[in-house]
Structure formats: structure tokens, C-alpha cells
Design an enzyme around this catalytic site. Structure first.
Site, PDB file in Angstrom:
ATOM      1  N   LYS A 252      31.348  69.414 -44.455  1.00  0.00           N
ATOM      2  CA  LYS A 252      30.203  70.282 -44.167  1.00  0.00           C
ATOM      3  C   LYS A 252      29.235  70.235 -45.335  1.00  0.00           C
ATOM      4  O   LYS A 252      29.591  70.485 -46.478  1.00  0.00           O
ATOM      5  CB  LYS A 252      30.611  71.740 -43.944  1.00  0.00           C
TER       6      LYS A 252
ATOM      7  N   SER B 225      30.008  77.899 -55.652  1.00  0.00           N
ATOM      8  CA  SER B 225      30.134  79.062 -56.526  1.00  0.00           C
ATOM      9  C   SER B 225      31.581  79.519 -56.651  1.00  0.00           C
ATOM     10  O   SER B 225      32.398  79.318 -55.743  1.00  0.00           O
ATOM     11  CB  SER B 225      29.282  80.206 -55.991  1.00  0.00           C
TER      12      SER B 225
ATOM     13  N   ALA C  63      32.563  82.563 -56.539  1.00  0.00           N
ATOM     14  CA  ALA C  63      32.803  83.613 -55.539  1.00  0.00           C
ATOM     15  C   ALA C  63      33.237  82.996 -54.212  1.00  0.00           C
ATOM     16  O   ALA C  63      34.225  83.437 -53.595  1.00  0.00           O
ATOM     17  CB  ALA C  63      31.536  84.442 -55.352  1.00  0.00           C
TER      18      ALA C  63
ATOM     19  N   GLY D 264      34.496  80.001 -53.823  1.00  0.00           N
ATOM     20  CA  GLY D 264      35.773  79.325 -54.090  1.00  0.00           C
ATOM     21  C   GLY D 264      36.953  80.255 -53.870  1.00  0.00           C
ATOM     22  O   GLY D 264      37.994  79.872 -53.312  1.00  0.00           O
TER      23      GLY D 264
ATOM     24  N   GLU E  16      35.798  72.846 -57.301  1.00  0.00           N
ATOM     25  CA  GLU E  16      34.947  72.524 -58.465  1.00  0.00           C
ATOM     26  C   GLU E  16      33.869  73.591 -58.477  1.00  0.00           C
ATOM     27  O   GLU E  16      33.015  73.618 -57.594  1.00  0.00           O
ATOM     28  CB  GLU E  16      34.381  71.112 -58.302  1.00  0.00           C
TER      29      GLU E  16
ATOM     30  N   CYS F 196      26.367  72.275 -62.237  1.00  0.00           N
ATOM     31  CA  CYS F 196      27.539  73.108 -62.516  1.00  0.00           C
ATOM     32  C   CYS F 196      27.922  73.060 -63.995  1.00  0.00           C
ATOM     33  O   CYS F 196      28.396  74.041 -64.547  1.00  0.00           O
ATOM     34  CB  CYS F 196      28.703  72.697 -61.639  1.00  0.00           C
TER      35      CYS F 196
ATOM     36  N   GLU G 218      26.529  82.583 -64.808  1.00  0.00           N
ATOM     37  CA  GLU G 218      25.870  81.329 -64.431  1.00  0.00           C
ATOM     38  C   GLU G 218      24.516  81.639 -63.778  1.00  0.00           C
ATOM     39  O   GLU G 218      24.443  82.373 -62.802  1.00  0.00           O
ATOM     40  CB  GLU G 218      26.750  80.569 -63.437  1.00  0.00           C
TER      41      GLU G 218
HETATM   42  P1  NAI Z   1      27.994  78.737 -52.242  1.00  0.00           P
HETATM   43  O1  NAI Z   1      29.166  78.448 -53.094  1.00  0.00           O
HETATM   44  O2  NAI Z   1      28.090  79.933 -51.374  1.00  0.00           O
HETATM   45  O3  NAI Z   1      27.668  77.474 -51.309  1.00  0.00           O
HETATM   46  C1  NAI Z   1      28.206  76.195 -51.490  1.00  0.00           C
HETATM   47  C2  NAI Z   1      28.737  75.679 -50.156  1.00  0.00           C
HETATM   48  O4  NAI Z   1      29.720  76.581 -49.661  1.00  0.00           O
HETATM   49  C3  NAI Z   1      27.686  75.569 -49.051  1.00  0.00           C
HETATM   50  O5  NAI Z   1      27.975  74.423 -48.277  1.00  0.00           O
HETATM   51  C4  NAI Z   1      27.931  76.817 -48.235  1.00  0.00           C
HETATM   52  O6  NAI Z   1      27.519  76.697 -46.892  1.00  0.00           O
HETATM   53  C5  NAI Z   1      29.429  76.944 -48.326  1.00  0.00           C
HETATM   54  N1  NAI Z   1      29.941  78.293 -48.077  1.00  0.00           N
HETATM   55  C6  NAI Z   1      29.368  79.485 -48.386  1.00  0.00           C
HETATM   56  N2  NAI Z   1      30.144  80.511 -47.974  1.00  0.00           N
HETATM   57  C7  NAI Z   1      31.238  79.964 -47.408  1.00  0.00           C
HETATM   58  C8  NAI Z   1      32.407  80.500 -46.789  1.00  0.00           C
HETATM   59  N3  NAI Z   1      32.598  81.803 -46.675  1.00  0.00           N
HETATM   60  N4  NAI Z   1      33.327  79.647 -46.307  1.00  0.00           N
HETATM   61  C9  NAI Z   1      33.155  78.315 -46.410  1.00  0.00           C
HETATM   62  N5  NAI Z   1      32.075  77.753 -46.957  1.00  0.00           N
HETATM   63  C10 NAI Z   1      31.122  78.559 -47.472  1.00  0.00           C
HETATM   64  O7  NAI Z   1      26.737  78.837 -53.193  1.00  0.00           O
HETATM   65  P2  NAI Z   1      25.223  79.273 -52.860  1.00  0.00           P
HETATM   66  O8  NAI Z   1      25.213  80.583 -52.178  1.00  0.00           O
HETATM   67  O9  NAI Z   1      24.527  78.167 -52.207  1.00  0.00           O
HETATM   68  O10 NAI Z   1      24.643  79.453 -54.332  1.00  0.00           O
HETATM   69  C11 NAI Z   1      24.915  80.624 -55.073  1.00  0.00           C
HETATM   70  C12 NAI Z   1      25.262  80.301 -56.502  1.00  0.00           C
HETATM   71  O11 NAI Z   1      26.438  79.516 -56.541  1.00  0.00           O
HETATM   72  C13 NAI Z   1      24.250  79.473 -57.263  1.00  0.00           C
HETATM   73  O12 NAI Z   1      23.220  80.241 -57.772  1.00  0.00           O
HETATM   74  C14 NAI Z   1      25.104  78.885 -58.343  1.00  0.00           C
HETATM   75  O13 NAI Z   1      25.272  79.789 -59.399  1.00  0.00           O
HETATM   76  C15 NAI Z   1      26.433  78.676 -57.665  1.00  0.00           C
HETATM   77  N6  NAI Z   1      26.605  77.277 -57.245  1.00  0.00           N
HETATM   78  C16 NAI Z   1      27.352  76.462 -58.027  1.00  0.00           C
HETATM   79  C17 NAI Z   1      27.494  75.139 -57.702  1.00  0.00           C
HETATM   80  C18 NAI Z   1      28.295  74.224 -58.538  1.00  0.00           C
HETATM   81  O14 NAI Z   1      28.151  73.026 -58.434  1.00  0.00           O
HETATM   82  N7  NAI Z   1      29.163  74.724 -59.359  1.00  0.00           N
HETATM   83  C19 NAI Z   1      26.816  74.544 -56.549  1.00  0.00           C
HETATM   84  C20 NAI Z   1      26.093  75.507 -55.755  1.00  0.00           C
HETATM   85  C21 NAI Z   1      25.988  76.816 -56.128  1.00  0.00           C
END
Ligand code: NAI
Ligand code: MG
Length: 499
Positions: free
Chosen positions: A191, A245, A247, A249, A267, A301, A398
Site C-alpha cells: 500500500k 511514523s 505512532a 508503527g 522503520e 526519517c 520529530e
Molecule cells: P503515517 O505513519 O501515518 O503514514 C505512513 C503510512 O502509513 C501511509 O501509507 C499511511 O496511509 C499508513 N497508515 C496510516 N495509518 C495507518 C493505520 N492505522 N494502519 C495501517 N497503515 C496506516 O504518517 P503520516 O501521517 O503520513 O505523517 C505523520 C508524521 O509521521 C510525519 O510528520 C513524520 O513525522 C512521520 N513520518 C515518518 C516517516 C519516516 O520515514 N520515518 C515517513 C512518513 C511520516
């Protein structure tokens, strides 16, 4: 009128191409079961590029069924593994051939500068090619247990793997996920992030051209709480890999535990320290702390978002760093001179600017930046805070944007304590010309990667992944293959017959 399954797009640099918009299930682009679509936004103009089909639980079910059938009823997992290598080599070749186009798609959808997208897509091709080379080099052991048994181990694939990726490196995160999974004989339901679905759909189309067997790779566009959640809870998915994120994770791990105890690799976020010692080469160090935070608009990240500078060169480094930040060209990501493009979404802009406000309320000194570039598009000026305290939220949390804090330190022990004072532990950087210090400090930093006199230096053979709450498991290198294989031990009793 239902939305078409592909649209013709003319990119801002004049390239024209056909963008698939469907879900990629069982080797075909299809409409979602509900027929629902969602808009894809260009972050540098805030305009809609196209709509793509939105996957929900029932689409995930169809993708899992296709992946399971491919795993159980085709020879994908059982024939000579070199055959999988041929497909992956072919895919790497097609990606390299279409590098300029895929880089442009990435820049359109994510907002990152075109010069950086080109680097990403090269890494995508390099990693898939490196993984292709692994296919026939993953094997078990012959284990010596005495003459009464013949004992060996095999490394077998797990089955259907669910993979959920973020929006900051859409194509590269896809590669880091699918390449080791496919190389080891698994099948995949991936996804993409809801803000950046386009490059993955295009790469899915290239797997058709490369002749991948149907169902081996499935790609779902959709949102976290619906499609993402369905993947994490699915009873037929054996493993989940996630980047995003901390959270989310946590939710993913919980869902994996509450459904069928999927194996989990994560990750996650970071707040990585980047340290400059008195004996560092100042111009190299400044270039690296600048690259460490402003690369990819800070949406990284492992961004070096906490800079620590030793007191002897603090003023000099801060002044040069400010000059560097002011010289970063921000704007139209298709401009060849631009280094920092748009942030990926309005949500990120709001989050970053909230942190800037918070930093000022907490009493940090804003050295430069701290505001949005006027006009359309999600552009934020490179931002430096100094005079920070270790317990400020801008030092601990972050931000995921071009915002960095700079702290002065006196001794090696003091900076190691500050650097390690974090719930994260993804990466760290340090700058010194003293080899003893380089090795000693690297050993003492609690981080999955340490870069010395460099930063953000990735390589397909070098494992990457976090300590502490920055994650579980490694991506890339030989280590990535461990996530996608399970070990079977076989013991055969040997009768030594006397005739
Ligand atoms: P997110 O972690 O919620 O989204 C990343 C992926 O997870 C997306 O594909 C999203 O659709 C999916 N996702 C979200 N909720 C989910 C759930 N309940 N079950 C399964 N999949 C789910 O991050 P978001 O909201 O896009 O960004 C928020 C913050 O997260 C950013 O400001 C940043 O601090 C952090 N982040 C860190 C990343 C990294 O590479 N470490 C990458 C993206 C965001
Ligand atoms: Mg987008």
C-alpha cells in the site's frame, strides 16, 4: 462516468506519459470495488494532478487472494531462484531506462527537487539490481550433528507479505520493501501513501513489461485506517513491513499481534544528532549538517535534525551554516537549480509551522527561516534554531521538515550523553579528523547508522534501521533478506547398516 484506468499527463518539463490510475491486482490495473477515487495533489501548485482508485478492505482481500494464489500455485517460490533474479534484473533495467520519467513523476507528486528525484530513482534501480543478485545466493546450512543424523537448514519464503510505505521517498521505499521480499520468493501486497501513489503505479506497469508472473506484486492506493488497517489485520498475510511514523508503527504492531501474529519490521521516526568536533574540517562539516537537514526538504526519517557543535568552533560553524541555509534555493522543483522543493502536503506545512511557533514560545532563538514562502505551493524556508535546551519539544520531537536545532557543547562525554538522550535512534553523524575519536564516538552512539564526515550516504549493501523506538529490523544489505525468510531445520536419521 467512471474514472478511466489511465490518464495522459504532460509533465511541467514537457515529458508526456500514460499514468495508470487503477489498483494493481493480479497483474492488471482494475477499478476498486466501490468505484471510489481520490485526488492526487501536486504540492508545488496545490492543484489536482489526477484521481486514482481508492482501495478498501475488499480490494485488499482480492489482492491477498491473488498474491496467495501466486505463492501457492505458481513456481515463483519453488523454481530455480535465479529465475526471480532475471525478472528483477529486467525491472531494474526498465527503471533505469525510464529514470528521467519516473524522477519527474516523483517530483510532480511528492514535490521534491528533480535533482534529488533522479538520485532516488537511481538508488531504486541499484537496489533492485542488487537484490536480483541475491536471489540464488540465499541458502541454508549443512549442520554437523554427528553421524547418526544428516541435518540441514533451508531458508524458505514466508508467503504473502503486506507492505505499507510513506510519502517522503515513494519509489525508493517501494524498492526497499518489494525487492528483498520478491528476491526470496514471497509475494507482495503493497500500500502506497495516500499523498503519493503515482510512481508506484508506474513501476507496477513496468513489472508487466518485465513479464512478472501475475499476482506476485499487487499495489493498492488508499488510506491508512481503511486499506492500511485491512492489510495489518489480514489473516492470510504472514508478514508486515512498514515505514512511517512511530505512532502508526505502534498501531501496526498491535494489529499484527491481535490478528495472526504477523512477523513485523518497522522503520520509524528519528531525531538524529549530527555532531561537529573542534578538530573537524569546517567546510565539510557545514556542508554535511546542511545536507543532513535540508536534503529532501527535511522529510527524511534520518534527518540530522539536532546539530551539536563544540564550543571552539561554534560561532564560526553557526555563521557558515546560516549562510548555507540562506543560499539553499527553494522553489519550483522542476527548476534544475532548486535544491529544496515543496513539502509533500498541507498537513506537513501546518505541522512544521506549529513547531516553529512552539520553538519561539519555548524560548529558542530563530536564526533564519521559520516561515512559508509566499504564494502557491507548500514551500518552507530552511530554518535554524539556536540557544535551545535539551528538554524543549523542538529538540525532542520529530518535525519532519527543514527545521534544525543547534546546541553548543564542551566535552566528548557531554555530547554523547545529549546525543543519546532520545527515544529514537535511527542515525547519527559526526565530524572529526581524529580517527580515534571517530571510532570511539561511533561505538558509543545509540543509533542504527553512524555517518562520519558524511551524511545520508546510502548503499544497497549497507543495512539501515533503527535502535530504540526508531524501529525493528534492518532494510538493505544481507540483513534485509532475514526479514523475508524463515529457517526450517531438517534432520534425517541415518542407520549405519552392518552387512
Ligand atoms: P503515517 O505513519 O501515518 O503514514 C505512513 C503510512 O502509513 C501511509 O501509507 C499511511 O496511509 C499508513 N497508515 C496510516 N495509518 C495507518 C493505520 N492505522 N494502519 C495501517 N497503515 C496506516 O504518517 P503520516 O501521517 O503520513 O505523517 C505523520 C508524521 O509521521 C510525519 O510528520 C513524520 O513525522 C512521520 N513520518 C515518518 C516517516 C519516516 O520515514 N520515518 C515517513 C512518513 C511520516
Ligand atoms: Mg501528491
Amino acid at each position: 462516468m467512471p474514472h478511466p484506468l489511465s490518464v495522459n499527463i504532460t509533465l511541467p518539463n514537457g515529458l508526456k506519459y500514460e499514468q495508470p490510475t487503477g489498483l494493481f491486482i493480479n497483474g492488471e490495473f482494475v477499478k476498486s470495488k466501490t468505484g471510489k477515487t481520490f485526488p492526487v495533489i501536486d504540492p508545488s501548485t496545490e492543484e489536482v494532478i489526477t484521481e486514482v482508485y481508492e482501495g478498501f478492505a475488499e480490494d485488499v482481500d482480492a489482492a491477498v487472494d491473488a498474491a496467495e494464489t501466486a505463492f501457492n500455485t505458481t513456481t515463483w517460490a519453488t523454481e530455480d531462484p535465479a529465475v526471480r533474479g532475471k525478472y528483477l534484473y529486467k525491472l531494474a533495467e526498465l527503471i533505469e531506462k525510464n529514470k528521467e520519467l519516473i524522477a519527474s513523476i516523483e517530483t510532480l507528486d511528492n514535490g521534491k527537487a528533480i535533482q534529488l528525484s533522479r538520485g532516488d530513482i537511481q538508488l531504486v534501480a541499484d537496489y533492485i539490481r542488487s537484490s536480483a543478485g541475491w536471489c540464488d545466493k540465499v541458502f541454508g546450512k549443512l549442520i554437523e550433528t554427528g553421524s547418526s543424523h544428516f541435518t540441514y537448514s533451508r531458508r524458505e519464503p514466508l508467503g504473502v507479505c503486506g507492505q505499507i510505505i510513506p510519502w517522503n521517498f515513494p519509489a525508493l521505499m517501494m524498492a526497499w520493501k518489494i525487492a528483498p521480499a520478491l528476491a526470496t520468493g514471497n509475494t507482495v501486497v503493497l500500500k502506497t501513501a495516500e499523498t503519493t501513489p503515482l510512481s508506484a503505479l508506474y513501476i507496477a506497469k513496468l513489472t508487466q513489461e518485465a513479464g512478472f508472473p501475475k499476482g506476485v506484486l499487487n499495489v493498492i492506493s488508499g488510506f491508512g485506517p481503511t486499506a492500511g488497517s485491512a492489510i495489518t489485520l489480514h489473516p492470510k498475510i504472514k508478514k508486515i513491513a512498514f515505514t512511517g511514523s512511530t505512532a502508526t508503527g505502534r498501531v501496526i504492531m498491535k494489529n499484527a499481534a491481535e490478528s495472526n501474529l504477523k512477523k513485523v519490521t518497522l522503520e520509524l521516526g528519528g531525531k538524529s544528532p549530527n555532531i561537529v568536533f573542534n578538530d573537524a574540517d569546517v567546510s565539510t562539516a557545514v556542508a554535511n549538517i546542511s545536507f543532513g537537514i535540508f536534503y529532501n526538504s527535511g522529510e527524511v526519517c534520518c534527518a540530522g535534525s539536532r546539530v551539536y557543535v563544540q564550543e571552539g568552533i561554534y560561532d564560526k560553524v553557526l555563521e557558515a551554516f546560516k549562510k548555507d541555509a540562506l543560499a539553499v534555493k527553494v522553489g519550483n522543483p522542476f527548476d534544475e537549480e532548486v535544491f529544496q522543493g515543496a513539502q509533500t502536503s498541507q498537513m506537513q506545512v501546518d505541522k512544521i509551522l506549529d513547531y516553529v511557533k512552539l520553538g519561539q514560545q519555548e524560548g529558542a532563538k530563530l536564526i533564519t527561516g521559520g516561515e512559508r514562502v509566499e504564494g502557491k505551493g507548500y514551500f518552507i524556508k530552511p530554518t535554524i534554531f539556536s540557544d535551545v535546551e535539551e528538554d524543549m519539544r523542538i529538540v525532542k520531537e520529530e518535525i519532519f521538515g527543514p527545521v534544525v536545532t543547534v546546541t553548543k557543547f564542551k566535552t566528548v562525554d557531554e555530547v554523547i550523553e545529549m546525543a543519546n538522550n532520545s527515544e529514537y535512534g535511527l542515525a547519527a553523524g559526526l565530524h572529526t579528523t581524529d580517527v580515534n575519536k571517530a571510532v570511539d564516538v561511533s561505538n558509543r552512539l545509540k543509533a542504527g547508522t553512524v555517518w562520519v564526515n558524511t551524511y545520508n550516504a546510502f548503499h544497497p549493501m549497507v543495512p539501515f534501521g533503527g535502535y530504540n523506538q526508531s524501529g525493528i529490523g534492518k532494510e538493505m544489505g544481507a540483513e534485509a533478506l532475514d526479514n523475508y525468510t524463515q529457517v526450517k531445520a531438517v534432520r534425517i536419521k541415518i542407520e549405519s547398516k552392518k552387512e
